[in-house]
Design a protein around this motif. Structure first.
Motif, PDB file in Angstrom:
ATOM      1  N   TRP A   1       0.834  -1.202   0.000  1.00 41.10           N
ATOM      2  CA  TRP A   1       0.000   0.000   0.000  1.00 41.10           C
ATOM      3  C   TRP A   1       0.870   1.254   0.000  1.00 41.10           C
ATOM      4  O   TRP A   1       0.612   2.201  -0.749  1.00 41.10           O
TER       5      TRP A   1
ATOM      6  N   ALA B   1      -4.373   9.806   7.272  1.00 39.51           N
ATOM      7  CA  ALA B   1      -5.635  10.196   6.641  1.00 39.51           C
ATOM      8  C   ALA B   1      -5.968   9.278   5.470  1.00 39.51           C
ATOM      9  O   ALA B   1      -7.124   8.870   5.289  1.00 39.51           O
ATOM     10  N   GLU B   2      -4.975   8.938   4.664  1.00 42.16           N
ATOM     11  CA  GLU B   2      -5.211   8.050   3.525  1.00 42.16           C
ATOM     12  C   GLU B   2      -5.536   6.628   3.987  1.00 42.16           C
ATOM     13  O   GLU B   2      -6.398   5.957   3.418  1.00 42.16           O
TER      14      GLU B   2
ATOM     15  N   ARG C   1      -6.978   5.603   6.678  1.00 39.99           N
ATOM     16  CA  ARG C   1      -8.309   5.446   7.279  1.00 39.99           C
ATOM     17  C   ARG C   1      -9.383   5.142   6.245  1.00 39.99           C
ATOM     18  O   ARG C   1     -10.444   4.620   6.585  1.00 39.99           O
ATOM     19  N   THR C   2      -9.114   5.467   4.993  1.00 44.83           N
ATOM     20  CA  THR C   2     -10.127   5.261   3.938  1.00 44.83           C
ATOM     21  C   THR C   2      -9.911   3.956   3.175  1.00 44.83           C
ATOM     22  O   THR C   2     -10.600   3.706   2.178  1.00 44.83           O
ATOM     23  N   LEU C   3      -8.978   3.122   3.626  1.00 45.75           N
ATOM     24  CA  LEU C   3      -8.646   1.901   2.892  1.00 45.75           C
ATOM     25  C   LEU C   3      -9.820   0.926   2.896  1.00 45.75           C
ATOM     26  O   LEU C   3     -10.285   0.484   3.946  1.00 45.75           O
ATOM     27  N   LEU C   4     -10.293   0.574   1.696  1.00 41.23           N
ATOM     28  CA  LEU C   4     -11.407  -0.364   1.536  1.00 41.23           C
ATOM     29  C   LEU C   4     -10.906  -1.655   0.905  1.00 41.23           C
ATOM     30  O   LEU C   4     -10.037  -1.641   0.026  1.00 41.23           O
TER      31      LEU C   4
ATOM     32  N   THR D   1     -14.360  -1.531   5.300  1.00 37.62           N
ATOM     33  CA  THR D   1     -13.229  -0.724   5.742  1.00 37.62           C
ATOM     34  C   THR D   1     -12.298  -1.617   6.560  1.00 37.62           C
ATOM     35  O   THR D   1     -12.712  -2.227   7.537  1.00 37.62           O
TER      36      THR D   1
ATOM     37  N   LYS E   1      -9.841   0.407  11.366  1.00 34.13           N
ATOM     38  CA  LYS E   1     -10.780   1.058  12.283  1.00 34.13           C
ATOM     39  C   LYS E   1     -10.239   2.389  12.789  1.00 34.13           C
ATOM     40  O   LYS E   1     -10.954   3.384  12.860  1.00 34.13           O
ATOM     41  N   SER E   2      -8.948   2.401  13.148  1.00 34.97           N
ATOM     42  CA  SER E   2      -8.323   3.623  13.659  1.00 34.97           C
ATOM     43  C   SER E   2      -6.844   3.614  13.313  1.00 34.97           C
ATOM     44  O   SER E   2      -6.246   2.551  13.112  1.00 34.97           O
TER      45      SER E   2
END
Length: 708
Positions: free
Chosen positions: A498, A562-563, A565-568, A575, A578-579
């Protein structure tokens, strides 16, 4: 002894007036092993000196004895369900006479971090343990976060004429702060600490201790199993173990057991001990090793067998292991556990005082000493079968029970703690039978394993019942707790892939599959992942080839968090994260700079991938977890709270693992040191049969960590 094998670890426990009774217990434990005459002659003098010189707790003790039974990984949600179904009668009785709460774990909720917090009462920023692994700041290679071991051989004479050789071990604990039983010791309170993780090397205390997690095997690794086979040679390797290809000559197979490194001649590699196996029938064979013969049976472990490796002319180093015949036809297959340090003749200190492990061996026979004794990799690598692993866990639990109950008998006043690891190891390996959607779940689940985890909880409930029988009375407080809970592990996340896709990390494609981040181009890499939960900024001044300037690091951490946290997950649409926590905000203390810059709190069902954990970079961010290692707890702390039972009511909402150390000190009337972060939990009377309060898992979230 060689440096420890980090990959196997990932891929992967009295107040005033008690002096007389405890001194007597001490004699009962060690009189047969130390010089009996000396002990008898000097005991009255030592007792008098201790009584005159020891500090006394300034407060009045609430209890004569506090007992902690640690069940590593016992999950709050699963425990609650089984309680509701009436399947845990002893824990229900403990709940009804005292209480049952969820217990907040640590950030991250993994064993070395959690048990370090349990014993010190401080957050990781003060005890310096943040994961199993940490990167070397010069080479970037992963190393153990909690201990360093270096060894050499010392002897008299010259060259091959040296004699009386012995191995000298320099073992350094990397956990900082001090365990609360050290504070108890300062006030003359006796402690019995059995197999609490992150207690190696053993430390001085008023009492006895047997170390646990990070105790190496005789080879200096965290546990290397061996398989001997006549099968055709394969290019593949076994993580956590070695395959030895052997030939069958009629009914005889000649083999070599690999031992510790030859400290006098490193170029010669490890020492080796020849042994042979004589096939007797389709399910029987005879093992000959060190001049002794042993019968081995198909699918059954031998007892512990002592093996000795010669060092020089008259010296040797001794270990113990168990053998199991896996097959005779059409191919011969033999499994050998890692070679444990022999508790009856330890090659290095594995307990305090040094004679304590020997006492236990004399009392109950040989037992497992390896920090991670249950061979999870033997099962994951399909060398062992489920029933073999289950038997191994059961045997180790029985050994542990004998130690624990002996401690309860010998310590009528003071503190006694014992941690059982089988609950953690079993859930790691058998969760695929509990989770019907798990990728590693076979189409047909054997009936014997369909309820393996529920059966495990039932056995632990029985252990609790027998412990309660030995802790009856108002003068003993019994706590049963776990360091974290458990969750399914269906999908792995390759954080390095990633990071690579987003330009934070650069990998040489031809070296992508190498371990230890060996294929990374550090001149162009700003961030990398290593271990089970951490992302590191390649910071200038921290790492040898760091390129990120300190003034740029804060913005880079914010950006990555920030990026992330949006990982799908493209397969499920869920998602995966979680944090995300920043160490500078989540931790307090002098060692927080040693932490990963970002700590990833995964959602339920997800965890770091096997590749990313040891510094490999694959070609996909997400992958199915098809290994037998199917359950885990390397997720967000709110997903996996532990449990806390007590035979007296604990009158506090949302108790934390962090609170246990100061609470025990307060119960003995000892002052709580200012450096401790935990709070004292108010302990009341017994409920007299009224129902306790089972907190919901959400109450156990990690409240002190700030989400990045």
């Amino acid at each position: 002894m060689a440096s420890m094998n980090s990959f196997a670890l990932v891929l992967g426990y009295i107040g005033p007036g008690a002096g007389f009774a405890l001194a007597g217990s001490f004699l009962a434990i060690f009189g047969a092993l130390l010089s009996a005459v000396s002990m008898i002659l000097f005991w009255p003098v030592r007792r008098a000196v201790r009584a005159l010189t020891r500090n006394k707790p300034p407060g009045k003790p609430r209890f004569k004895r506090v007992v902690v039974l640690g069940l590593d990984g016992l999950d709050h949600g699963l425990t609650s369900r089984l309680l509701d179904e009436g399947k845990l009668p002893n824990l229900a009785r403990l709940r009804d006479t005292g209480n049952f709460n969820s217990l907040a774990s640590t950030l991250p909720p993994i064993s070395p971090v959690a048990w370090s917090t349990f014993q010190t009462g401080v957050n990781p920023g003060k005890h310096n343990i943040f994961d199993f692994l940490t990167p070397d700041e010069t080479t970037y290679r992963p190393k153990l976060s909690s201990v360093e071991i270096r060894s050499r051989t010392k002897g008299f004479g010259v060259g091959p004429l040296k004699f009386l050789r012995r191995q000298i071990h320099d073992v350094r604990m990397l956990r900082k702060s001090q365990p609360f039983w050290s504070v108890l010791s300062e006030y003359g309170i006796f402690n019995c600490v059995i197999r609490v993780p992150i207690t190696f090397p053993p430390e001085r205390l008023n009492g006895v201790q047997l170390s646990a997690m990070c105790v190496p095997d005789l080879r200096g690794t965290q546990g290397t199993f061996s398989q001997y086979t006549t099968c055709e040679r394969s290019d593949g390797h076994k993580t956590g173990g070695e395959v030895h290809y052997v030939a069958r000559n009629g009914d005889t197979i000649e083999c070599e057991l690999v031992g510790p490194p030859n400290a006098d001649a490193p170029e010669a590699g490890e020492m080796r001990l020849p042994f042979s196996v004589q096939i007797i029938s389709s399910d029987q064979a005879e093992l000959t090793i060190n001049g002794a013969k042993h019968r081995i049976t198909l699918g059954r472990y031998t007892d512990w067998i002592t093996v000795s490796f010669r060092i020089g002319w008259r010296s040797s180093v001794q270990g113990v292991c168990r053998f199991m015949l896996l097959s005779v036809e059409p191919e011969f297959n033999l499994y050998v556990t890692p070679i444990h340090i022999d508790p009856a003749n330890p090659a290095m200190a594995i307990g305090y005082p040094k004679v304590y492990p020997i006492y236990l061996a004399k009392r109950q026979g040989t037992y497992a000493t390896l920090g991670l004794a249950e061979d999870t990799w033997g099962l994951s690598e399909e060398v062992l079968e489920d029933q073999h692993f289950l038997q191994q866990c059961s045997d180790i639990d029985i050994e542990r029970e004998e130690m624990f109950f002996d401690g309860l008998e010998k310590v009528p006043e003071g503190f006694c703690v014992c941690v059982f690891d089988g609950t953690d190891r079993m859930q790691h390996m058998f969760w695929r039978y509990l989770d019907e959607s798990h990728p590693a779940r076979p189409p047909q689940v054997p009936a014997a394993f369909m309820t393996a985890i529920e059966d495990l909880y039932g056995r632990m409930d029985d252990l609790v019942g027998r412990t309660m029988a030995r802790c009856d009375g108002e003068d003993t407080l019994l706590m049963v707790l776990s360091d974290h809970g458990f969750n399914t592990f269906r999908r792995g996340v390759d954080l390095n892939r990633w990071l690579e896709e987003r330009g934070y990390l650069v990998v040489k494609d031809s070296e992508r599959t190498r371990d230890s981040l060996a294929g990374v181009d550090w001149s162009r890499t700003r961030a990398f992942a290593l271990g089970l939960t951490g992302i590191y900024i390649n910071l200038e001044g921290r790492f040898e080839q760091g390129i990120v300037k300190p003034e740029e690091a804060g913005d880079l951490r914010d950006e990555i968090a920030a990026e992330l946290r949006t990982l799908l997950d493209p397969q499920t649409g869920e998602t995966a994260i979680k944090s995300v926590y920043q160490a500078t905000r989540a931790y307090r203390g002098p060692y927080k700079e040693n932490a990963p810059d970002l700590i990833v709190g995964y959602a339920g069902g997800y965890r770091v991938s096997w590749d990313a954990a040891v510094g490999r970079t694959s070609t996909e961010v997400f992958s199915d977890n098809t290994k037998a290692w199917s359950g885990d707890h390397c997720v967000d702390p709110s997903v996996v709270p532990g449990v806390l039972f007590a035979n007296h009511a604990i009158q506090a909402d949302n108790p934390r693992l962090l609170d246990i150390a100061p609470t025990v000190l307060d119960l003995f009337g000892c002052p709580v040191p200012d450096y401790m972060d935990g709070r004292v939990l108010p302990v009341g009377e017994r409920n007299g049969g009224t129902s306790g309060n089972a907190r919901e898992p959400e109450a156990a979230s990690h409240r002190e960590a700030e989400v990045a």
